[in-house]
Design an enzyme around this catalytic site. Structure first.
Site, PDB file in Angstrom:
ATOM      1  N   ILE A  57       0.852  -1.190   0.000  1.00  0.00           N
ATOM      2  CA  ILE A  57       0.000   0.000   0.000  1.00  0.00           C
ATOM      3  C   ILE A  57       0.887   1.240   0.000  1.00  0.00           C
ATOM      4  CG2 ILE A  57      -1.863   1.180   1.226  1.00  0.00           C
ATOM      5  CD1 ILE A  57      -2.469  -1.716   0.047  1.00  0.00           C
ATOM      6  N   GLU A  58       0.778   2.005  -1.071  1.00  0.00           N
ATOM      7  CA  GLU A  58       1.673   3.155  -1.213  1.00  0.00           C
ATOM      8  C   GLU A  58       0.938   4.471  -1.388  1.00  0.00           C
ATOM      9  OE1 GLU A  58       4.911   2.576  -3.879  1.00  0.00           O
ATOM     10  OE2 GLU A  58       5.158   0.476  -3.373  1.00  0.00           O
ATOM     11  N   THR A  59      -0.349   4.400  -1.684  1.00  0.00           N
ATOM     12  CA  THR A  59      -1.099   5.650  -1.861  1.00  0.00           C
ATOM     13  C   THR A  59      -2.405   5.554  -1.072  1.00  0.00           C
ATOM     14  OG1 THR A  59      -2.411   4.912  -3.764  1.00  0.00           O
ATOM     15  CG2 THR A  59      -0.235   5.806  -4.248  1.00  0.00           C
TER      16      THR A  59
END
Ligand SMILES: *[C@@H]1O[C@H](CO)[C@@H](O)[C@H](O)[C@H]1NC(C)=O
Length: 299
Positions: free
Chosen positions: A152-154
């Protein structure tokens, strides 16, 4: 002389024990697969014998009530059912003892969890469509994946702790669902912080790339080492992996040349925390740069 003769029968046993200790310390290599159509098939990746985990990436759209969308770049078109043929590759991998995981998220895409109910419905979707449940439209066919990776990066970090909890509840019902996560190296991770606090993750592969404050920079491993020390002492997880670019081109920074990895970086991280091995972004660059082959014996 007498003592020597007396003890010599123990020598093979001692050597065997030393060998076993060495074996238990040997780390694994995990690799992301799925974002480059020129990286070879999933079965090729597993047949290389280099990896313990292959992480199929990404389920790039999910949550907020959206229909989940798999994105495997040029490999296949999930929309028309074109990725179901991967089932036989997945089984090939599993036959060889390679664990195959599905990665949620990635650097782009629309994803996020809006509520506890949303987290529950994504967990149910994953179970029915990729894990031990059943659905008439499983994107990768009948093969049962070994687990779920959180990249999960955004978006915001809400409800991923609940998603991890709901997924882990399936393990209690029988087949283990491996949970892994790929946080960025600055601690704590903005997107995965609360999820990692659950302590439910088997492997945490920390991304030591595209992150100047904590990545390896021209011979200097001090920032990487210090972030490793913080991560491994702050988060409860089965084991921690050093996440690295597989080539200079794989990321904007953080590449560790194979010689530096084995002589400088690995000796430092292996002694601290529960070291599991290295994670590489990604299979395409690993093929181009022959990285795993060069470091495998030292990992
Ligand atoms: C990759 O690295 C291994 C180990 O150093 C070496 O034996 C092999 O020849 C290399 N392969 C290529 C294509 O360079």
């Amino acid at each position: 002389m007498v003592a020597k003769l007396k003890w010599s029968p123990l020598l093979p046993l001692l050597l065997l024990l030393a060998g076993m200790v060495g074996m238990s310390r040997a780390g694994n290599i995990a690799v992301y697969w799925g974002q480059n159509g020129n990286e070879g098939t999933l079965a090729d990746a597993c047949n290389s014998g280099l990896y313990a985990y292959v992480i199929v990436s990404f389920l790039s759209t999910f949550g907020n009530g959206q229909a989940p969308v798999l994105n495997l770049a040029g490999h296949c078109d999930p929309g028309s059912g074109g990725c179901t043929g991967l089932s036989s590759d997945i089984q090939t991998c599993q036959t060889q003892g390679v664990k195959v995981l599905l990665s949620l998220g990635g650097g782009s895409g629309g994803y996020g969890l809006s509520s506890t109910d949303d987290a529950q419905s994504v967990a149910t979707y994953l179970w029915d469509n990729f894990l031990g449940g059943s659905s008439s439209s499983r994107p990768l066919g009948a093969a049962v994946l070994d687990g779920i990776d959180f990249d999960i990066e955004t978006g915001n970090s809400a409800h991923y702790d609940e998603l991890a909890t709901f997924l882990s509840q399936h393990s209690a019902q029988g087949q283990k669902v491996i949970l892994t996560a790929a946080p960025q190296c600055p601690y704590p991770d903005a997107s995965l912080g609360p999820a990692l606090q659950t302590g439910l993750f088997d492997n945490v592969w920390i991304q030591f790339y595209n992150n100047p404050p904590c990545q390896y920079t021209s011979g200097d491993a001090s920032n990487l080492q210090s972030a490793w020390n913080t991560w491994t002492s702050s988060v409860k997880a089965g084991s921690f992996y050093l996440g690295l670019p597989a080539s200079q081109d794989a990321a904007s920074g953080g590449y560790v040349p194979p010689g530096d990895l084995t002589s400088t970086v690995l000796p430092g991280v292996k002694g601290v925390g529960s070291y599991g091995g290295i994670m590489l972004w990604n299979r395409y660059y690993d093929v181009q740069n022959n990285y795993s082959s060069q470091v495998k014996d030292s990992v």
